[in-house]
Design an enzyme around this catalytic site. Structure first.
Site, PDB file in Angstrom:
ATOM      1  CB  SER A 199      -0.510   4.025  -0.270  1.00 59.49           C
ATOM      2  OG  SER A 199      -0.116   5.509  -0.855  1.00 59.49           O
ATOM      3  CB  SER A 215       0.362   8.201   1.070  1.00 60.73           C
ATOM      4  OG  SER A 215      -0.617   7.226   1.100  1.00 60.73           O
ATOM      5  CE  LYS A 262       2.654   6.107  -3.367  1.00 54.69           C
ATOM      6  NZ  LYS A 262       1.836   6.621  -2.407  1.00 54.69           N
TER       7      LYS A 262
HETATM    8  N1  GLN Z   1      -4.439   5.951   3.862  1.00 56.98           N
HETATM    9  C1  GLN Z   1      -4.938   6.526   2.887  1.00 56.98           C
HETATM   10  C2  GLN Z   1      -5.954   6.238   2.041  1.00 56.98           C
HETATM   11  O1  GLN Z   1      -6.223   4.879   2.060  1.00 56.98           O
HETATM   12  C3  GLN Z   1      -3.650   7.121   2.083  1.00 56.98           C
HETATM   13  C4  GLN Z   1      -3.995   7.626   0.784  1.00 56.98           C
HETATM   14  C5  GLN Z   1      -2.669   8.441   0.350  1.00 56.98           C
HETATM   15  O2  GLN Z   1      -2.067   9.169   0.853  1.00 56.98           O
HETATM   16  N2  GLN Z   1      -2.194   7.929  -0.819  1.00 56.98           N
HETATM   17  O3  GLN Z   1      -6.617   6.694   1.371  1.00 56.98           O
END
Ligand code: GLN
Length: 486
Positions: free
Chosen positions: A153, A177, A78
Site C-alpha cells: 500500500s 506494504s 506515507k
Molecule cells: N497488500 C497488503 C494488504 O492489502 C498490504 C497491507 C499493508 O502492508 N499495509 O493487506
C-alpha cells in the site's frame, strides 16, 4: 548537479560543506516534484510552506554545527502517519480533511533530527491493497512504466523515492506494504522487527502487525534512517526497551562464512521466469561473496496468506470502528434521527469498497459462534508461522526470497478480482504475523521492470540485514539504475 539521484550521505556532505543550503535543496526538490508528480501522482499533499520553513530552521542548525545525518534533507511520509498541522488522510474520503493535532513519534523524531517534511504520499485506503488503486483520490503510477502500478500500500512513498522526489521516504508495512512497492519501483526498504519503531500516531490497520520503515536508494541510507526513527517509546508499550544499534558503523563487516537460507516453499510454480532467474543470480552473487547457501523449510507457508488476511480483517474491523462521524474527519448527519444514522451514513459515504469488504469479513470472523473457528484458530496458526521462522533461522543467519512472484502489473489488471490482488502478497505477509524484520533490495530486471528480493532475519537483527544488503550492493549496481523519469 543531479541532486535527485544522490544518496543521503552525498546530500549530507553537500549540506555540511555548505555547497548547498537546505532551502536550496528543498526548493529544487519541490520544483521537481511539482513537475514530475503531475504524471506520477505519488503525493496526496505537497506541503511547500511547511517544507521551506523547516528547511530554514535546518540551515540555522547547520550554521551552528548542530547536525545529524538527516539535517536539512527533504523526505516524504506515507499519509497514514500523523503530522501536526498537515492533513493526514490515509487516502480515504473519511479522513480527507483531517488535520492531526499532534505528531506521530516517527514524525517528531525526524523533526528533532532536522529532516524536512515535503509532503504526504498516496496509499491504498487505510493500507488495504497491493497496488495503490484503492486510494479514494487517484492512482499512483510506476515511474518505470506509467501504465503499471507502483505496488501497495505504500506505493506513493516508493514511487516518490524511485523518481527522486524526496531524499528518502517513510512507509508502513502491515503485510508487505514497504517491501512489495520497494521491489516494484527499484528502491531499498525495510520492514523492521515489530516493536522496533513506535506506532504512536500511525493510523492503525492491524495493531499487532504494523511496522513503520524507511525507503531509500540503498541499504546504507536505510540503516541511517532506521537509526533515527527506532527506539523505545513511552507512548507505545509494544516498543522494545532495547538500545538502537549504530547500524551504519558495522555495515561494512564481511559476510564471508555467513549462512544464507533459501526457503523452498517460496520457489514454486507460478513465479515469473525473469523474477526467478534474477533471484537465482542474486544467490550466486552471495556465494561469490563467500556465503554458504542452504535450503531451509518454512512448512506452514501455505497458511500464511489466509491467516494474515483473517487476522487483518478482524483487527482492522475493530480499529476502524473509531471512524464513525463523531470523532475524526467526515461526518454525514443529513436528516439523522439518531446517532446510529450518523455512523451508518458517514461510513457508507466515507469508506471505499475494499475497506467495507474487509470490515464485514472481520466483523463476521469475530462474531459469537465464529470466533473460535476463525479468529482463534488463525491466532494459533500464527504461532506456528513464528516458530517456522525461529526454527529456520536457528540453522542459518538470514533467509532470502523474492518480494513478489511477478514484476509490477498493469493498472486495472487485478482490480476486479480481490483474490488475485491478495495473492500478489504471498511472499511478504508471513513476516508480519511472525514479527521478524525484512529488508527489500533491488535484484535486477525482468522485461525492463525491477525485481525485488527480501532478506529476512531474526527478531531485532536488522544489523545483519543491513550488512548483507550492503555487501550485495557493493558488488552489484541494480540499486543505482534509475527510471527514465529521473
Ligand atoms: N497488500 C497488503 C494488504 O492489502 C498490504 C497491507 C499493508 O502492508 N499495509 O493487506
Amino acid at each position: 548537479m543531479q541532486l535527485h539521484t544522490l544518496t543521503l550521505r552525498e546530500l549530507h556532505e553537500l549540506l555540511t560543506t555548505k555547497q548547498i543550503s537546505s532551502v536550496e535543496l528543498t526548493q529544487a526538490t519541490l520544483q521537481r516534484t511539482h513537475e514530475v508528480d503531475s504524471k506520477l501522482k505519488s503525493y496526496v499533499t505537497i506541503a511547500d510552506d511547511v517544507a521551506l520553513e523547516q528547511a530554514k530552521q535546518a540551515d540555522e542548525r547547520i550554521a551552528k554545527g548542530d547536525v545529524t545525518p538527516l539535517t536539512g534533507i527533504p523526505f516524504a511520509m506515507k499519509d497514514a502517519i500523523s503530522t501536526r498541522g498537515v492533513r493526514t488522510t490515509c487516502s480515504s474520503k473519511i479522513l480527507e480533511n483531517y488535520v492531526p493535532q499532534y505528531n506521530a513519534t516517527v514524525t517528531q523524531k525526524l523533526a528533532d533530527s532536522g529532516a524536512v517534511l515535503l509532503g504526504k504520499t498516496n496509499m491504498d485506503e487505510f493500507g488495504m491493497g497491493s497496488s495503490c488503486e484503492n486510494s479514494a483520490f487517484f492512482n499512483t503510477h510506476n515511474p518505470w512504466d506509467l501504465d503499471r502500478v507502483p505496488g501497495g500500500s505504500s506505493g506513493g512513498a516508493a514511487a516518490a523515492m524511485s523518481a527522486g522526489l524526496c531524499g528518502f521516504s517513510i512507509g508502513e508495512d502491515t503485510g508487505g506494504s514497504v517491501r512489495m512497492p520497494a521491489g516494484f519501483c527499484n528502491v531499498t526498504g525495510i520492514k523492521p522487527t515489530y516493536g522496533r519503531v513506535s506506532r504512536y500516531g500511525l493510523i492503525a490497520l492491524v495493531s499487532s502487525f504494523d511496522s513503520i520503515g524507511p525507503m531509500t536508494r540503498d541499504a546504507y541510507d536505510c540503516a541511517t534512517v532506521l537509526e533515527a526513527i527506532a527506539g523505545n517509546d513511552e507512548h507505545d508499550s509494544t516498543t522494545y526497551n532495547a538500545p538502537v544499534p549504530q547500524y551504519t558503523q558495522h555495515i561494512n563487516k564481511s559476510v564471508k562464512g555467513m549462512k544464507l537460507g533459501i526457503p523452498k516453499e517460496y520457489f514454486v510454480a507460478g513465479m515469473e521466469a525473469g523474477v526467478e532467474s534474477a533471484i537465482q543470480e542474486a544467490i550466486r552473487q552471495f556465494e561469490k561473496l563467500g556465503m554458504e547457501v542452504h535450503e531451509v523449510s518454512l512448512p506452514n507457508t501455505k497458511y500464511a496468506l489466509p491467516v494474515y488476511y483473517l487476522l487483518l480483517f478482524a483487527e482492522a474491523s475493530s480499529n476502524l470502528a473509531r471512524m464513525d462521524g463523531t470523532r475524526f474527519g467526515l461526518s454525514v448527519a443529513d436528516d439523522a434521527k439518531e446517532i446510529l444514522d450518523i455512523y451508518l451514513q458517514t461510513r457508507r459515504v466515507g469508506f471505499g469498497d475494499e475497506v467495507k469488504r474487509r470490515i464485514m469479513l472481520g466483523a463476521y470472523a469475530l462474531s459469537a459462534g465464529y470466533y473460535d473457528a476463525y479468529y482463534l484458530k488463525a491466532q494459533k496458526v500464527r504461532t506456528l508461522l513464528r516458530r517456522d521462522f525461529e526454527s529456520a533461522l536457528s540453522s542459518v543467519d538470514i533467509l532470502l526470497a523474492p518480494t513478489c512472484p511477478t514484476t509490477a502489473f498493469k493498472l486495472g489488471e487485478k482490480t476486479s478480482d480481490p483474490l488475485s490482488m491478495y495473492l500478489s502478497d504471498i511472499y511478504v505477509v508471513a513476516t508480519n504475523p511472525a514479527g521478524v524484520p525484512s529488508l527489500a533490495v533491488p535484484a535486477g530486471f525482468s522485461n525492463n521492470m525491477p525485481v525485488g528480493m527480501q532478506l529476512i532475519g531474526k527478531h531485532l537483527n536488522e544489523q545483519t540485514l543491513f550488512q548483507v544488503g550492503h555487501a550485495y550492493q557493493q558488488a552489484t549496481d541494480w540499486h543505482k539504475i534509475l527510471p527514465a523519469i529521473t
